[in-house]
Design a protein around this motif. Structure first.
Motif, PDB file in Angstrom:
ATOM      1  N   LYS A   1       9.738   2.998  11.057  1.00  0.00           N
ATOM      2  CA  LYS A   1       8.904   3.565  12.119  1.00  0.00           C
ATOM      3  C   LYS A   1       7.792   4.426  11.503  1.00  0.00           C
ATOM      4  O   LYS A   1       6.610   4.299  11.865  1.00  0.00           O
ATOM      5  CB  LYS A   1       9.774   4.393  13.059  1.00  0.00           C
ATOM      6  N   GLU A   2       8.166   5.317  10.575  1.00  0.00           N
ATOM      7  CA  GLU A   2       7.169   6.195   9.971  1.00  0.00           C
ATOM      8  C   GLU A   2       6.158   5.394   9.144  1.00  0.00           C
ATOM      9  O   GLU A   2       4.955   5.659   9.178  1.00  0.00           O
ATOM     10  CB  GLU A   2       7.872   7.217   9.063  1.00  0.00           C
ATOM     11  N   LEU A   3       6.650   4.407   8.378  1.00  0.00           N
ATOM     12  CA  LEU A   3       5.748   3.571   7.572  1.00  0.00           C
ATOM     13  C   LEU A   3       4.755   2.832   8.453  1.00  0.00           C
ATOM     14  O   LEU A   3       3.543   2.774   8.151  1.00  0.00           O
ATOM     15  CB  LEU A   3       6.555   2.560   6.744  1.00  0.00           C
ATOM     16  N   ASN A   4       5.252   2.235   9.540  1.00  0.00           N
ATOM     17  CA  ASN A   4       4.350   1.482  10.422  1.00  0.00           C
ATOM     18  C   ASN A   4       3.298   2.396  11.035  1.00  0.00           C
ATOM     19  O   ASN A   4       2.109   2.041  11.141  1.00  0.00           O
ATOM     20  CB  ASN A   4       5.157   0.794  11.526  1.00  0.00           C
ATOM     21  N   GLY A   5       3.723   3.623  11.452  1.00  0.00           N
ATOM     22  CA  GLY A   5       2.758   4.542  12.051  1.00  0.00           C
ATOM     23  C   GLY A   5       1.663   4.926  11.072  1.00  0.00           C
ATOM     24  O   GLY A   5       0.466   4.877  11.396  1.00  0.00           O
ATOM     25  N   LEU A   6       2.069   5.307   9.849  1.00  0.00           N
ATOM     26  CA  LEU A   6       1.068   5.689   8.849  1.00  0.00           C
ATOM     27  C   LEU A   6       0.196   4.513   8.440  1.00  0.00           C
ATOM     28  O   LEU A   6      -1.018   4.645   8.263  1.00  0.00           O
ATOM     29  CB  LEU A   6       1.771   6.253   7.610  1.00  0.00           C
ATOM     30  N   THR A   7       0.797   3.355   8.274  1.00  0.00           N
ATOM     31  CA  THR A   7       0.030   2.171   7.861  1.00  0.00           C
ATOM     32  C   THR A   7      -1.011   1.811   8.898  1.00  0.00           C
ATOM     33  O   THR A   7      -2.170   1.476   8.561  1.00  0.00           O
ATOM     34  CB  THR A   7       0.981   0.988   7.623  1.00  0.00           C
ATOM     35  N   GLU A   8      -0.635   1.851  10.188  1.00  0.00           N
ATOM     36  CA  GLU A   8      -1.600   1.532  11.246  1.00  0.00           C
ATOM     37  C   GLU A   8      -2.741   2.539  11.267  1.00  0.00           C
ATOM     38  O   GLU A   8      -3.910   2.174  11.396  1.00  0.00           O
ATOM     39  CB  GLU A   8      -0.877   1.514  12.607  1.00  0.00           C
ATOM     40  N   TRP A   9      -2.416   3.834  11.094  1.00  0.00           N
ATOM     41  CA  TRP A   9      -3.482   4.831  11.090  1.00  0.00           C
ATOM     42  C   TRP A   9      -4.412   4.641   9.889  1.00  0.00           C
ATOM     43  O   TRP A   9      -5.623   4.726  10.015  1.00  0.00           O
ATOM     44  CB  TRP A   9      -2.852   6.228  11.046  1.00  0.00           C
TER      45      TRP A   9
END
Length: 885
Positions: free
Chosen positions: A604-612
Motif C-alpha cells: 500500500k505504501e509503495l503504491n502510494g509513493l510510486t503513484e505520487w
C-alpha cells in the motif's frame, strides 16, 4: 751578401763624391736658362730635369738596396743562430730519449722518467712556436735568395723539420710507453700483492689454526670447510696462471734489464701458492680419513643398535603376549634365534673406537656412545633370558583354558540357532513360556561359569589371546541374551514406529516449503494454507506418537531389542522430530501471518509513493519541456516550491516504507533481497524525481535572481537617466552650468560600466533562457540603450558657460559693427553700386560670423539677464544688417 753590401756602399760613396758636380751643373744650367732664348732654355730645361730625376732615382735605389741587404743579413744571422740552438736542444733530448729503461718493478724510476717525459712534452709545446718562426724566416729567406742559396736553405729546413718531428714522435712514444709500463706494473704488482695477501690469509685460516673436534658436527664442518678451502685454493690456479702469463708477456716486451724485479715477485708468489696447495691437500686428506673412520664406527653402531632394537621390540612383543599355544611357541622360537647373534660387529666397534680415541678425535663422545651401547647390550640380553623362561610357563597354562571356553561356545551356538528360528517365525516368549524359562536358566549357568573363570584370571596376567577368547565367549553370551530379550518383545512395535516416522518425515519434507521466499500476497497466502494443513496432520498423529514413544522406552529399558542404543536413539529422534516439527510449523504460521500483514501494508505504501512520484515526474517533464524559461515565472516558482513542500511531507512516508521493509526482511531472513529490490527501485525513483524537482526549483530561483538583478540594474540606470535629463533640461532653460555638467560627465563614465553589466547580463539571459526571456528582456534593454545613448549625446555635446571676457568681447564687436552699419546707412545715399560690391563679400562674412557667435553665446550665457542682453544685441545687429543690405 757582405760583398754586395760593400759594393753598394762604395757606389753610395762615389755618388756622394759626384754630388758637387751635379750641384754645379744645376747652378750653371740656371744661369744659362736666364740668358738663353726661351726655346733653347726650354729644351735644356727638359734635359736637365731628366738628368736630375735619374740622379735622384739612382740615389734612392742604392739606399733601398743597402737597407734591404742589411735586413736580409740580420734575418739570416737570426735564422742560423735559431737553427743552431734548436739542433743543440734536440741533440740533448735525443740523449734522454735513448737512455736505458728502468726495471719494470721499479715504480719510482718509472714515475721519475714519466715526469721527465711530461716535462719534455711541455717543452715541446713551448718550443713549437719558435720552430714555426724558424720555418717562416727560412721560407722568407728562400724566397728572397738566389736559386743556389734557396736550395741550401730548403734543405736545411727539411733536415731541421724531420729531426724535430722525430724528436716529438719519440718523446710522445716514450711517454706513452712509460705510462703504459707504469700502469701495467702497478696493476700487476697490485694483483700479485692481493694474491699474496689471500695466500697468507688462507694459510692463517686453514693451516696455522689448531683444530679440536669434540662433536661430529664440528668434525663434519671442518671437513666441509677444508674441502671448500681446497676448491677455493685450486680455483685460484687459473688466476695464478693468467697472472704468470701476463707478467711474462709484459716483461717480454721490455728491455732485458727490466725483468728481474717483477720476475722475482712472480717466482715468490707461485712458490707460496704451490706450497699452500700441497699443505692444504695433505691436511684435507687426513681429515677425510678421520671422518671416514668415524662414519664407519657409526655404521657398525647403527647395525648393532638395530639388532638391539629388534631384540627389544621382540621382548616388548612377548611382554604380556596375547595368544594361544601356537603363538607363544612361535614367540619362544624367534627369541631363541635372536639370542644366537654373532660377536663380530662388536669387536669391530671396539677397534675403531680405540683408534679414534688414540688420535684424540671425539674421544668423550665415542666413550659415551660405547658405554651406552654396552650397557644396553647387557641389559637386553638379561631380559631376553628371563623372558624365555616366562614364555615356557605361559604355554602350559594356555592349553588348559582353551578346552573350557570351547565347550561354552558350542552350547551358546545351539541356543542361538533356536532363538533365531523363533524370531524369524514371529514367535515371542508369551506363546511358549516353558521353553523361554529353560533358555533363561541355561544362559544364567553359562554366565556364572565365565564369571568364575574371570575371577581365577585376576591373580595372574592372562595372555591377550586368552582374554580375546574369553571376551568372544562373553560376546556370544551377550548376543544370545539380546536375542532372548527380542524374543520377549511385542511383535507389532517396529511397524508402528516406522509408520510414525514416515508420517513425520512427510511433514518434515514439506516444512521447507513454508520458508518465506516472496513478498507477493498470493504466494504468502498459499504458503499459509499449506502450513495449516501440516498443523492439522501433526494434531492428528500426536496420540499415536506418544504411545509409540512410551512403548519404545519400555523396550529399551528391558533390553528387548538387538540394538537398544539405536532403538533409544530412534525413539528420542521421533520425539525430538515431533517437537521440532510442531515448533517449526507453529513458528512458520506466526511468521507467515506477520509477513502477509507486512506485505499488504508495504505494498500500500509503495503504491502510494510510486503513484505520487510518477505524477510529479510527469508534471516536471511537461513543465521543463518548454524551451527556455516559462513566461509566468512567479507561478512556476510557486509550483516548484509547493512540490518541494510535498517532498518534505512525503519524507516520513518514505521512512515508513524503509521501516516496513526492514521488518519484513527480518521475517524473510535470508531472502531480504526481494524487499531490497523494491525499496531500492523506490529509492532510485525518489532520488531521480526529487533531484529533478530540486534542480528545476534551483534553476527557476537562479533565473528569478538574475531577472531581479537585471531589474535593479535597469531601475538604477533609468533613475540616473531621469535625474540627468532633469539637470540637462535645467541647463537648456537656465543656461550652461559647468559644475553640473562636469558631475554629469563623471557620472556618465560610471554609468557606462553599469550599462555594460546590464547588456552583458541581458545578453546572457537572452542567449540561454529562451524566447520568453528574449521577449521580456529585449525591448526593455533596447529602450534603456536608446535613452542612455540620448542622454549620453546630450551630456557629451553640452555647452560650457561663456566667460565674462567672451561676453565683453562680443559686446565690443557688436558695438563696432553697429556703428559701422549705422555709418554705412547714413552714407548709403552717396555710395555707388560698384563701391558697394567691393566690400559686400567681406562685410557679409564678418557679420554672419558675429551673428552665429551671438546665437552660440545665447545658449552659453550663464544667466537669464546676460542671455537677454546678448539676444537684444543680436537682434539689433541682425536688423541693422538687414537694413543696410
Amino acid at each position: 751578401m757582405e760583398q754586395r753590401l760593400k759594393d753598394l756602399q762604395a757606389l753610395q760613396e762615389s755618388l756622394a763624391e759626384h754630388q758637387g758636380e751635379v750641384d754645379y751643373l744645376t747652378s750653371a744650367a740656371e744661369q744659362v736658362f736666364q740668358k738663353a732664348p726661351p726655346d733653347i732654355s726650354q729644351k735644356y730645361h727638359i734635359e736637365i730635369d731628366g738628368i736630375m730625376a735619374r740622379w735622384k732615382r739612382l740615389g734612392s735605389t742604392l739606399t733601398d738596396s743597402s737597407q734591404r741587404i742589411q735586413e736580409l743579413m740580420a734575418k739570416l744571422m737570426q735564422f742560423e743562430n735559431d737553427v743552431k740552438t734548436l739542433k743543440k736542444w734536440m741533440a740533448d733530448v735525443d740523449v734522454f730519449l735513448n737512455e736505458e729503461w728502468p726495471a719494470l718493478g721499479d715504480s719510482e724510476a718509472l714515475e721519475k722518467q714519466l715526469e721527465q717525459c711530461t716535462a719534455l712534452g711541455n717543452d715541446i709545446h713551448t718550443i713549437q712556436p719558435s720552430v714555426n718562426g724558424i720555418n717562416e724566416v727560412g721560407l722568407y729567406l728562400k724566397k728572397e735568395a738566389e736559386p743556389p742559396f734557396a736550395i741550401h736553405i730548403q734543405k736545411e729546413l727539411d733536415e731541421l723539420n724531420a729531426q724535430w718531428g722525430n724528436v716529438c714522435k719519440q718523446a710522445y712514444a716514450k711517454k706513452s710507453a712509460l705510462k703504459g709500463g707504469l700502469d701495467k706494473t702497478m696493476a700487476l704488482r697490485k694483483e700479485m700483492q692481493e694474491m699474496q695477501e689471500w695466500i697468507n690469509q688462507a694459510e692463517e685460516d686453514y693451516l696455522e689454526r689448531d683444530f679440536t673436534y669434540k662433536t661430529p658436527e664440528e668434525l663434519r664442518k671442518a671437513v666441509e670447510e677444508l674441502k671448500r678451502a681446497q676448491e677455493e685454493v685450486h680455483s685460484k690456479e687459473l688466476k695464478v696462471k693468467l697472472l704468470t702469463e701476463s707478467v711474462n708477456s709484459f716483461i717480454g716486451k721490455a728491455p732485458p734489464t727490466a725483468h728481474d724485479a717483477l720476475r722475482l715477485e712472480l717466482d715468490v708468489l707461485t712458490a707460496n701458492y704451490q706450497r699452500l696447495c700441497s699443505r692444504l691437500d695433505g691436511k684435507c686428506k687426513t681429515l677425510e680419513e678421520v671422518w671416514a673412520c668415524w662414519c664407519e664406527l657409526l655404521s657398525y653402531l647403527e647395525q648393532e643398535n638395530a639388532f638391539l632394537d629388534q631384540l627389544e621390540q621382540k621382548l616388548e612383543e612377548t611382554d604380556n603376549l596375547q595368544g594361544g599355544t601356537k603363538e607363544l611357541q612361535e614367540a619362544l622360537d624367534s627369541l631363541a634365534v635372536l639370542l644366537r647373534h654373532p660377536e663380530d660387529n662388536r669387536n669391530q666397534i671396539r677397534e675403531l673406537a680405540q683408534t679414534l680415541m688414540d688420535g684424540g678425535v671425539l674421544d668423550e663422545l665415542i666413550q659415551h656412545k660405547l658405554d651406552l651401547f654396552n650397557t644396553r647390550w647387557e641389559e637386553l640380553m638379561a631380559r631376553a633370558t628371563l623372558r624365555q623362561k616366562e614364555l615356557e610357563k605361559n604355554i602350559q597354562e594356555a592349553q588348559e583354558n582353551d578346552k573350557l571356553l570351547q565347550q561354552i561356545q558350542h552350547a551358546l551356538a545351539n541356543t542361538d540357532r533356536h532363538l533365531t528360528s523363533y524370531l524369524s517365525d514371529h514367535i515371542d516368549a508369551q506363546q511358549i513360556p516353558q521353553e523361554a524359562q529353560k533358555i533363561q536358566t541355561e544362559l544364567s549357568d553359562h554366565e556364572a561359569s565365565l564369571v568364575d573363570m574371570k575371577k581365577k584370571m585376576e591373580d595372574k596376567e592372562p595372555s591377550q589371546k586368552l582374554v580375546g577368547q574369553l571376551e568372544q565367549t562373553q560376546k556370544m553370551l551377550a548376543d544370545v541374551w539380546t536375542k532372548f530379550r527380542l524374543f520377549q518383545k511385542p511383535a507389532n512395535f517396529d511397524s508402528r514406529l516406522a509408520e510414525c516416522e514416515r508420517v513425520l518425515l512427510g511433514v518434515k519434507s514439506q516444512v521447507g516449503l513454508l520458508d518465506i521466499r516472496s513478498v507477493e500476497q498470493d504466494v504468502v497466502q498459499s504458503q499459509l494454507e499449506q502450513c495449516m494443513k501440516l498443523y492439522k496432520i501433526l494434531s492428528e498423529v500426536k496420540g499415536e506418537v506418544e504411545t509409540v514413544i512410551k512403548t519404545g522406552r519400555q523396550v529399551v529399558q528391558r533390553q528387548q531389542t538387538e540394538q537398544p542404543r539405536e532403538m533409544d536413539d530412534r525413539v528420542t529422534a521421533l520425539k525430538l522430530l515431533y517437537n521440532d516439527l510442531g515448533s517449526q510449523v507453529t513458528e512458520s504460521k506466526l511468521e507467515l501471518e506477520k509477513s502477509l500483514k507486512l506485505s499488504r501494508k508495504l505494498r500500500k505504501e509503495l503504491n502510494g509513493l510510486t503513484e505520487w512520484l510518477a505524477a510529479t515526474d510527469a508534471e516536471l517533464t511537461r513543465r521543463s519541456a518548454v524551451e527556455g524559461m516559462p513566461s509566468d515565472l512567479e507561478s512556476e516558482v510557486a509550483w516548484a516550491q509547493s512540490i518541494h513542500g510535498e517532498i518534505e511531507r512525503h519524507q516520513p512516508q518514505l521512512q515508513a516504507v524503509v521501516d516496513l521493509a526492514e521488518a519484513l526482511k527480518a521475517v524473510l531472513r535470508g531472502n531480504g533481497g526481494l524487499v531490497d529490490d523494491k525499496v531500492s527501485l523506490l529509492h532510485c525513483n525518489w532520488i531521480a524525481v526529487t533531484s529533478r524537482a530540486e534542480e528545476w526549483l534551483n534553476l527557476l530561483l537562479d533565473y528569478q535572481q538574475q531577472m531581479q538583478k537585471l531589474d535593479e540594474q535597469i531601475k538604477e540606470v533609468n533613475g540616473w537617466i531621469d535625474g540627468a535629463e532633469v539637470k540637462m533640461d535645467e541647463i537648456d532653460t537656465q543656461g550652461p552650468d559647468d559644475s553640473v555638467l562636469k558631475v554629469l560627465r563623471a557620472e556618465l563614465e560610471l554609468t557606462k560600466g553599469k550599462m555594460e553589466e546590464v547588456r552583458s547580463l541581458a545578453h546572457e539571459l537572452m542567449s540561454t533562457r529562451g524566447e520568453n526571456c528574449q521577449a521580456q528582456v529585449g525591448p526593455r534593454v533596447e529602450q534603456l540603450d536608446s535613452r542612455f545613448d540620448t542622454i549620453s549625446q546630450r551630456i557629451t555635446s553640452g555647452l560650457t558657460a561663456a566667460s565674462s571676457r567672451e561676453l565683453e568681447q562680443y559686446h565690443k564687436e557688436v558695438k563696432v559693427w553697429l556703428e559701422l552699419l549705422e555709418e554705412e546707412a547714413r552714407e548709403g545715399e552717396n555710395l555707388k553700386e560698384e563701391d558697394f560690391q567691393e566690400d559686400k563679400n567681406c562685410e557679409e562674412g564678418a557679420v554672419n560670423d558675429l551673428l552665429l557667435k551671438g546665437e552660440n553665446l545665447q545658449k552659453r550665457a550663464p544667466g537669464p539677464d546676460k542671455r537677454e542682453q546678448i539676444k537684444l544685441k543680436h537682434n539689433q545687429l541682425n536688423s541693422k544688417y538687414i537694413t543696410v543690405k
